[in-house]
Design a protein around this motif. Sequence first.
Motif, PDB file in Angstrom:
ATOM      1  N   THR A 305      52.528 -17.953  35.716  1.00  0.00           N
ATOM      2  CA  THR A 305      51.978 -17.104  34.655  1.00  0.00           C
ATOM      3  C   THR A 305      52.673 -17.345  33.327  1.00  0.00           C
ATOM      4  OG1 THR A 305      51.459 -15.401  36.306  1.00  0.00           O
ATOM      5  CG2 THR A 305      51.512 -14.718  33.996  1.00  0.00           C
ATOM      6  N   GLY A 306      53.980 -17.510  33.363  1.00  0.00           N
ATOM      7  CA  GLY A 306      54.726 -17.730  32.126  1.00  0.00           C
ATOM      8  C   GLY A 306      54.291 -18.989  31.402  1.00  0.00           C
ATOM      9  N   GLU A 307      54.109 -20.077  32.158  1.00  0.00           N
ATOM     10  CA  GLU A 307      53.665 -21.322  31.527  1.00  0.00           C
ATOM     11  C   GLU A 307      52.257 -21.185  30.958  1.00  0.00           C
ATOM     12  OE1 GLU A 307      56.340 -24.613  33.978  1.00  0.00           O
ATOM     13  OE2 GLU A 307      54.153 -24.724  34.031  1.00  0.00           O
ATOM     14  N   MET A 308      51.392 -20.471  31.670  1.00  0.00           N
ATOM     15  CA  MET A 308      50.043 -20.261  31.155  1.00  0.00           C
ATOM     16  C   MET A 308      50.081 -19.473  29.851  1.00  0.00           C
ATOM     17  SD  MET A 308      46.794 -20.483  31.090  1.00  0.00           S
ATOM     18  CE  MET A 308      46.156 -21.071  32.665  1.00  0.00           C
ATOM     19  N   GLU A 309      50.864 -18.406  29.817  1.00  0.00           N
ATOM     20  CA  GLU A 309      50.928 -17.592  28.607  1.00  0.00           C
ATOM     21  C   GLU A 309      51.515 -18.371  27.436  1.00  0.00           C
ATOM     22  OE1 GLU A 309      52.962 -14.002  29.641  1.00  0.00           O
ATOM     23  OE2 GLU A 309      51.241 -13.199  30.763  1.00  0.00           O
ATOM     24  N   SER A 310      52.463 -19.242  27.714  1.00  0.00           N
ATOM     25  CA  SER A 310      53.030 -20.083  26.645  1.00  0.00           C
ATOM     26  C   SER A 310      51.979 -21.035  26.083  1.00  0.00           C
ATOM     27  CB  SER A 310      54.227 -20.880  27.178  1.00  0.00           C
ATOM     28  OG  SER A 310      55.283 -20.026  27.540  1.00  0.00           O
ATOM     29  N   ILE A 311      51.175 -21.618  26.962  1.00  0.00           N
ATOM     30  CA  ILE A 311      50.113 -22.529  26.510  1.00  0.00           C
ATOM     31  C   ILE A 311      49.114 -21.788  25.636  1.00  0.00           C
ATOM     32  CG2 ILE A 311      48.125 -23.883  27.279  1.00  0.00           C
ATOM     33  CD1 ILE A 311      49.822 -24.675  29.741  1.00  0.00           C
ATOM     34  N   LEU A 312      48.684 -20.605  26.084  1.00  0.00           N
ATOM     35  CA  LEU A 312      47.702 -19.839  25.325  1.00  0.00           C
ATOM     36  C   LEU A 312      48.243 -19.405  23.963  1.00  0.00           C
ATOM     37  CD1 LEU A 312      46.216 -17.534  28.131  1.00  0.00           C
ATOM     38  CD2 LEU A 312      45.321 -19.704  27.279  1.00  0.00           C
ATOM     39  N   LYS A 313      49.523 -19.148  23.930  1.00  0.00           N
ATOM     40  CA  LYS A 313      50.137 -18.643  22.699  1.00  0.00           C
ATOM     41  C   LYS A 313      50.506 -19.750  21.725  1.00  0.00           C
ATOM     42  CE  LYS A 313      54.113 -15.902  21.094  1.00  0.00           C
ATOM     43  NZ  LYS A 313      55.322 -15.151  21.526  1.00  0.00           N
ATOM     44  N   GLU A 314      50.966 -20.886  22.251  1.00  0.00           N
ATOM     45  CA  GLU A 314      51.596 -21.888  21.388  1.00  0.00           C
ATOM     46  C   GLU A 314      50.713 -23.086  21.042  1.00  0.00           C
ATOM     47  OE1 GLU A 314      55.153 -22.957  23.443  1.00  0.00           O
ATOM     48  OE2 GLU A 314      55.929 -20.883  23.470  1.00  0.00           O
ATOM     49  N   THR A 315      49.638 -23.303  21.766  1.00  0.00           N
ATOM     50  CA  THR A 315      48.794 -24.472  21.499  1.00  0.00           C
ATOM     51  C   THR A 315      47.911 -24.210  20.291  1.00  0.00           C
ATOM     52  OG1 THR A 315      48.732 -24.885  23.889  1.00  0.00           O
ATOM     53  CG2 THR A 315      47.206 -26.146  22.509  1.00  0.00           C
ATOM     54  N   THR A 316      48.062 -25.007  19.258  1.00  0.00           N
ATOM     55  CA  THR A 316      47.303 -24.815  18.024  1.00  0.00           C
ATOM     56  C   THR A 316      45.859 -25.278  18.190  1.00  0.00           C
ATOM     57  OG1 THR A 316      47.808 -27.005  17.131  1.00  0.00           O
ATOM     58  CG2 THR A 316      49.424 -25.250  16.734  1.00  0.00           C
ATOM     59  N   PRO A 317      44.954 -24.800  17.337  1.00  0.00           N
ATOM     60  CA  PRO A 317      43.567 -25.276  17.389  1.00  0.00           C
ATOM     61  C   PRO A 317      43.467 -26.792  17.242  1.00  0.00           C
ATOM     62  CG  PRO A 317      43.705 -23.296  16.055  1.00  0.00           C
ATOM     63  CD  PRO A 317      45.118 -23.697  16.376  1.00  0.00           C
ATOM     64  N   GLU A 318      44.324 -27.386  16.430  1.00  0.00           N
ATOM     65  CA  GLU A 318      44.315 -28.837  16.251  1.00  0.00           C
ATOM     66  C   GLU A 318      44.708 -29.545  17.546  1.00  0.00           C
ATOM     67  OE1 GLU A 318      44.481 -26.742  12.547  1.00  0.00           O
ATOM     68  OE2 GLU A 318      45.880 -26.685  14.245  1.00  0.00           O
ATOM     69  N   GLN A 319      45.693 -28.997  18.243  1.00  0.00           N
ATOM     70  CA  GLN A 319      46.110 -29.575  19.516  1.00  0.00           C
ATOM     71  C   GLN A 319      45.020 -29.409  20.577  1.00  0.00           C
ATOM     72  OE1 GLN A 319      49.749 -27.268  19.864  1.00  0.00           O
ATOM     73  NE2 GLN A 319      51.025 -29.088  19.493  1.00  0.00           N
ATOM     74  N   GLN A 320      44.378 -28.245  20.587  1.00  0.00           N
ATOM     75  CA  GLN A 320      43.283 -28.015  21.524  1.00  0.00           C
ATOM     76  C   GLN A 320      42.188 -29.068  21.337  1.00  0.00           C
ATOM     77  OE1 GLN A 320      41.766 -23.940  21.428  1.00  0.00           O
ATOM     78  NE2 GLN A 320      43.786 -23.193  20.831  1.00  0.00           N
ATOM     79  N   LYS A 321      41.819 -29.302  20.111  1.00  0.00           N
ATOM     80  CA  LYS A 321      40.759 -30.257  19.799  1.00  0.00           C
ATOM     81  C   LYS A 321      41.149 -31.666  20.231  1.00  0.00           C
ATOM     82  CE  LYS A 321      37.704 -31.565  15.954  1.00  0.00           C
ATOM     83  NZ  LYS A 321      37.853 -33.020  15.987  1.00  0.00           N
ATOM     84  N   ALA A 322      42.399 -32.044  19.942  1.00  0.00           N
ATOM     85  CA  ALA A 322      42.866 -33.395  20.271  1.00  0.00           C
ATOM     86  C   ALA A 322      42.914 -33.607  21.787  1.00  0.00           C
ATOM     87  CB  ALA A 322      44.246 -33.631  19.658  1.00  0.00           C
ATOM     88  N   ILE A 323      43.388 -32.598  22.522  1.00  0.00           N
ATOM     89  CA  ILE A 323      43.478 -32.721  23.984  1.00  0.00           C
ATOM     90  C   ILE A 323      42.084 -32.806  24.597  1.00  0.00           C
ATOM     91  CG2 ILE A 323      44.145 -31.492  26.096  1.00  0.00           C
ATOM     92  CD1 ILE A 323      46.534 -30.368  24.438  1.00  0.00           C
ATOM     93  N   GLY A 324      41.167 -31.977  24.125  1.00  0.00           N
ATOM     94  CA  GLY A 324      39.809 -32.010  24.638  1.00  0.00           C
ATOM     95  C   GLY A 324      39.125 -33.339  24.363  1.00  0.00           C
ATOM     96  N   GLU A 325      39.302 -33.865  23.174  1.00  0.00           N
ATOM     97  CA  GLU A 325      38.678 -35.144  22.826  1.00  0.00           C
ATOM     98  C   GLU A 325      39.271 -36.293  23.630  1.00  0.00           C
ATOM     99  OE1 GLU A 325      39.174 -35.440  18.613  1.00  0.00           O
ATOM    100  OE2 GLU A 325      37.380 -34.226  18.167  1.00  0.00           O
ATOM    101  N   ALA A 326      40.587 -36.255  23.864  1.00  0.00           N
ATOM    102  CA  ALA A 326      41.236 -37.323  24.629  1.00  0.00           C
ATOM    103  C   ALA A 326      40.770 -37.316  26.089  1.00  0.00           C
ATOM    104  CB  ALA A 326      42.750 -37.164  24.558  1.00  0.00           C
ATOM    105  N   ALA A 327      40.615 -36.117  26.668  1.00  0.00           N
ATOM    106  CA  ALA A 327      40.139 -36.025  28.049  1.00  0.00           C
ATOM    107  C   ALA A 327      38.696 -36.516  28.147  1.00  0.00           C
ATOM    108  CB  ALA A 327      40.238 -34.582  28.530  1.00  0.00           C
ATOM    109  N   ARG A 328      37.890 -36.165  27.166  1.00  0.00           N
ATOM    110  CA  ARG A 328      36.495 -36.636  27.180  1.00  0.00           C
ATOM    111  C   ARG A 328      36.442 -38.160  27.093  1.00  0.00           C
ATOM    112  NH1 ARG A 328      31.127 -36.127  26.386  1.00  0.00           N
ATOM    113  NH2 ARG A 328      30.189 -37.537  24.861  1.00  0.00           N
ATOM    114  N   LYS A 329      37.263 -38.733  26.234  1.00  0.00           N
ATOM    115  CA  LYS A 329      37.299 -40.186  26.100  1.00  0.00           C
ATOM    116  C   LYS A 329      37.665 -40.843  27.428  1.00  0.00           C
ATOM    117  CE  LYS A 329      39.385 -43.891  23.340  1.00  0.00           C
ATOM    118  NZ  LYS A 329      40.345 -44.195  22.231  1.00  0.00           N
ATOM    119  N   LYS A 330      38.636 -40.275  28.150  1.00  0.00           N
ATOM    120  CA  LYS A 330      39.053 -40.816  29.445  1.00  0.00           C
ATOM    121  C   LYS A 330      37.891 -40.767  30.443  1.00  0.00           C
ATOM    122  CE  LYS A 330      42.525 -42.013  30.817  1.00  0.00           C
ATOM    123  NZ  LYS A 330      43.677 -41.291  31.354  1.00  0.00           N
ATOM    124  N   VAL A 331      37.193 -39.641  30.501  1.00  0.00           N
ATOM    125  CA  VAL A 331      36.093 -39.490  31.443  1.00  0.00           C
ATOM    126  C   VAL A 331      34.960 -40.463  31.116  1.00  0.00           C
ATOM    127  CG1 VAL A 331      34.256 -37.925  32.179  1.00  0.00           C
ATOM    128  CG2 VAL A 331      36.605 -37.125  32.121  1.00  0.00           C
TER     129      VAL A 331
END
Length: 365
Positions: A305-331
């Motif tokens: 739970t702690g790691e999940m809450e840290s991700i939700l709190k600390e991941t910026t919108p820019e990081q969210q976008k970059a991670i999503g785009e990178a995963a899509r590119k891999k798929v």
Amino acid sequence: MQIVFIGLTISSSWGNGHATTYRGLLRELTAQGHEVYFLEHDKPWYSDNRDFDQSEHYHLRFYDSVDMLQEQFGSLVKTAEMVIVGSYVPEGVRVGRWVQDTANGVTAFYDIDTPVTLTKLDKGDEEYLTKALIPGFDLYLSFSGGEVLDLLENQYNAQRARALYCSVDPDLYYPMNLEKKWTLGYLGTYSMDRQPTVNNLLIEPAKNYVSKNFVVAGPGYPEEIAWPQNVQRIDHLAPHKHCEFYNRQQFTLNVTREAMIRLGYSPSVRLFEAAACGVPIISDYWKGLTDLFEEGNEILIARDTGEMESILKETTPEQQKAIGEAARKKVMHAHTAAHRAKELITYYDEVNNLVLTGDAGSVDL
């Protein structure tokens, strides 16, 4: 060439993950010029819930019994270049034995449930496959890869174990420019072994982030589960609504069955579908996950739970976008249905070449 599948179902996605996997694979095989048949045991729970697109160009045929299967399709199975029996086929042991005795082409067992299959075999449960049948197939096509392939060959005596992971249809799963409705969402049928992870990675964070919205979609959840007020429940979400569902989330949660975690190297179709939508995925950890997606750049991993809450709190919108785009590119680069169709033909060619050189063991084309 002519390829015959005998599988659980392709006509209905109700209550199973087989249909969508088969649909994408068969469509792409047909697009590559092969003549493809799918033979399905006609069962009322699927016939009453069919969502099959009849415009597809492969051939769907139903049979009412194994005797009917043998009588009506014996010639087809005998002459086809490749015959593939899937996991969870009704009376699968009898069907598999008949295919091995009848087919002159390459035979394969397509295990869309490898972790479950091996767990069942180790317990002596031979519902649709026996240990004795495994060496009789020229190929063991497994939804689990990595070290599992060595296990299949060395412990279960598979002639050739090859990974044929689940895949995604890019025409059905893609980024949509939609307003985000939920901070975190999860799509999955209830299972007792997954629920503790759902509790730790979604329900508990929801209690601590009362100003944010969460969602869980899927049937079978017991009434006694105490859902926080900010967790929306959707009992059933039709497949054609999955893409929009993912695109409405800031993050999507991937939770893995116990048998898949234990075996490792067993990605679920939901993982590829969410990634294809460009939505950043937060997953529990299992061996082999980081071989498919790079942690931190293509996927995020929460172990409690702690790691999940840290991700939700600390991941910026820019990081969210970059991670999503990178995963899509891999798929898009490695995990579409078109990739799986090409892999399957590569495996066929591997066996066929061994036949031509006289080094194929029991294979007889």
